[in-house]
Design a protein around this motif. Structure first.
Motif, mmCIF file in Angstrom:
data_model
loop_
_atom_site.group_PDB
_atom_site.id
_atom_site.type_symbol
_atom_site.label_atom_id
_atom_site.label_comp_id
_atom_site.label_asym_id
_atom_site.label_seq_id
_atom_site.Cartn_x
_atom_site.Cartn_y
_atom_site.Cartn_z
ATOM 1 N N ASN A 2 0.765 -1.282 0.211
ATOM 2 C CA ASN A 2 0.065 -0.118 -0.023
ATOM 3 C C ASN A 2 0.884 1.492 -0.141
ATOM 4 O OD1 ASN A 2 -2.400 -1.451 0.001
ATOM 5 N ND2 ASN A 2 -2.369 -1.610 2.405
ATOM 6 N N LEU A 4 1.534 4.949 0.858
ATOM 7 C CA LEU A 4 0.721 5.768 1.985
ATOM 8 C C LEU A 4 0.621 7.525 1.258
ATOM 9 C CD1 LEU A 4 2.513 5.405 5.216
ATOM 10 C CD2 LEU A 4 0.071 4.511 4.550
ATOM 11 N N ARG A 5 -0.350 7.997 1.055
ATOM 12 C CA ARG A 5 -0.636 9.311 0.557
ATOM 13 C C ARG A 5 -0.293 10.573 1.562
ATOM 14 N NH1 ARG A 5 -4.035 9.433 -3.826
ATOM 15 N NH2 ARG A 5 -4.793 11.508 -3.043
ATOM 16 N N ILE A 6 0.765 11.286 1.348
ATOM 17 C CA ILE A 6 1.235 12.068 2.488
ATOM 18 C C ILE A 6 0.977 13.575 1.893
ATOM 19 C CG2 ILE A 6 3.220 12.731 3.575
ATOM 20 C CD1 ILE A 6 2.618 9.869 3.835
ATOM 21 N N ASP A 28 7.041 3.767 -1.441
ATOM 22 C CA ASP A 28 5.639 3.249 -0.629
ATOM 23 C C ASP A 28 5.104 4.699 -0.168
ATOM 24 O OD1 ASP A 28 7.921 3.804 0.744
ATOM 25 O OD2 ASP A 28 7.790 2.399 2.284
ATOM 26 N N PHE A 29 5.591 5.933 -0.563
ATOM 27 C CA PHE A 29 5.018 7.020 -0.402
ATOM 28 C C PHE A 29 4.417 7.988 -1.865
ATOM 29 C CE2 PHE A 29 7.980 6.594 3.344
ATOM 30 C CZ PHE A 29 6.920 6.535 4.332
ATOM 31 N N ASP A 51 -3.379 9.935 3.746
ATOM 32 C CA ASP A 51 -3.187 8.997 5.092
ATOM 33 C C ASP A 51 -2.635 9.487 6.303
ATOM 34 O OD1 ASP A 51 -4.450 6.752 3.242
ATOM 35 O OD2 ASP A 51 -2.577 6.834 2.353
ATOM 36 N N VAL A 52 -1.672 10.514 5.913
ATOM 37 C CA VAL A 52 -0.970 10.930 7.119
ATOM 38 C C VAL A 52 -0.571 12.584 6.677
ATOM 39 C CG1 VAL A 52 1.154 10.831 8.531
ATOM 40 C CG2 VAL A 52 0.201 8.704 7.840
ATOM 41 N N PRO A 85 -6.823 12.095 8.986
ATOM 42 C CA PRO A 85 -5.494 11.411 9.026
ATOM 43 C C PRO A 85 -4.734 11.934 10.167
ATOM 44 C CG PRO A 85 -5.643 13.143 7.256
ATOM 45 C CD PRO A 85 -7.174 13.001 7.761
ATOM 46 N N HIS A 123 5.235 5.481 8.716
ATOM 47 C CA HIS A 123 4.569 4.103 8.610
ATOM 48 C C HIS A 123 3.746 3.883 10.080
ATOM 49 C CE1 HIS A 123 5.499 2.765 4.619
ATOM 50 N NE2 HIS A 123 6.875 3.039 4.998
ATOM 51 N N ALA A 126 0.569 5.746 10.541
ATOM 52 C CA ALA A 126 -0.426 5.435 9.580
ATOM 53 C C ALA A 126 -1.004 4.198 10.043
ATOM 54 C CB ALA A 126 0.317 5.166 8.099
ATOM 55 N N THR A 127 -0.444 3.326 11.077
ATOM 56 C CA THR A 127 -1.167 2.195 11.392
ATOM 57 C C THR A 127 -1.471 2.158 12.824
ATOM 58 O OG1 THR A 127 1.138 1.310 12.271
ATOM 59 C CG2 THR A 127 0.380 0.862 9.884
#
Length: 217
Positions: A2, A4-6, A28-29, A51-52, A85, A123, A126-127
């Motif tokens: 996945n 991550l949308r920053i 991954d970003f 996402d963050v 987020p 990361h 985000a979790t």
């Protein structure tokens, strides 16, 4: 994997450019946007669905904290935005870490954190994990206040429930909504929690409760 949308928020142009440069090469970003803190944040959240939020609080912490608190408290009321987020905040000095965490940031690092630490922290938040730079540890407690013995008075099941939600970064209003109780009741239980843990802030409560094994992250 996945991606991550920053969304990057920083008033300083060089900070925005630097953070973008660090993350641009990470597969991954995805940097969906970068903007100043005075720009319309609600509009950006609706348009980009990050996402963050990676938020550089700069050098004027008091102004930045107010904006962070407005984000956590104010935008929570805008139902069309859904769940907000989490925020990974960057601060200039270690002593600013506690206030920033209490303002609602899910994670707090120093502005000069290494790219490796920054990537891991993004990361983690985000979790739904709490991230607090180890360099801030000396500012969490006054001398001699670290727990040496078990709690003299155990927390009630409701207090443990609220403590867990505090650890997740929820505000009093959000906790009240989650548990279907009043803000006043949340404040009452929070005061009791602080007293039993011997702390005076939400961040201290989370750290000390983690040491006692009361929080599952």
């Amino acid at each position: 994997m996945n991606v991550l949308r920053i969304l990057i928020i920083a008033d300083d142009h060089f900070a925005r450019s630097g953070l973008t440069s660090i993350l641009d090469n990470e597969t991954d970003f995805s940097i969906v946007a970068s903007q100043e803190s005075n720009d319309n944040l609600a509009q950006a959240l609706s348009a980009y669905r990050p996402d963050v939020l990676l938020w550089d609080l700069g050098w004027e912490l008091s102004d930045s904290l107010e904006k962070l608190e407005n984000y956590v408290e104010g935008l929570t009321q805008e139902e069309h935005l859904g769940d907000l987020p989490p925020v990974l905040a960057l601060v200039a000095e270690p002593e600013e870490g506690v206030a920033t965490r209490d303002a609602g940031a899910k994670g707090v690092l120093l502005r000069n954190a290494s790219p490796r630490k920054l990537i891991r922290a993004l990361h983690a938040v985000a979790t739904d994990l709490l991230i607090f730079d180890p360099e801030f540890e000396s500012h969490l407690f006054t001398t001699g206040s670290m727990p040496a013995t078990p709690l003299l008075e155990p927390l009630t099941s409701r207090e443990l429930e609220i403590l867990q939600l505090i650890a997740q970064g929820l505000t009093n209003k959000a906790i009240a909504h989650e548990l279907h109780i009043s803000d006043h009741t949340v404040k009452f239980h929070t005061t009791a929690i602080f007293g039993k843990l011997g702390v005076s802030s939400r961040t201290e409560a989370v750290v000390r409760a983690t040491q006692f094994g009361l929080i599952i992250l």
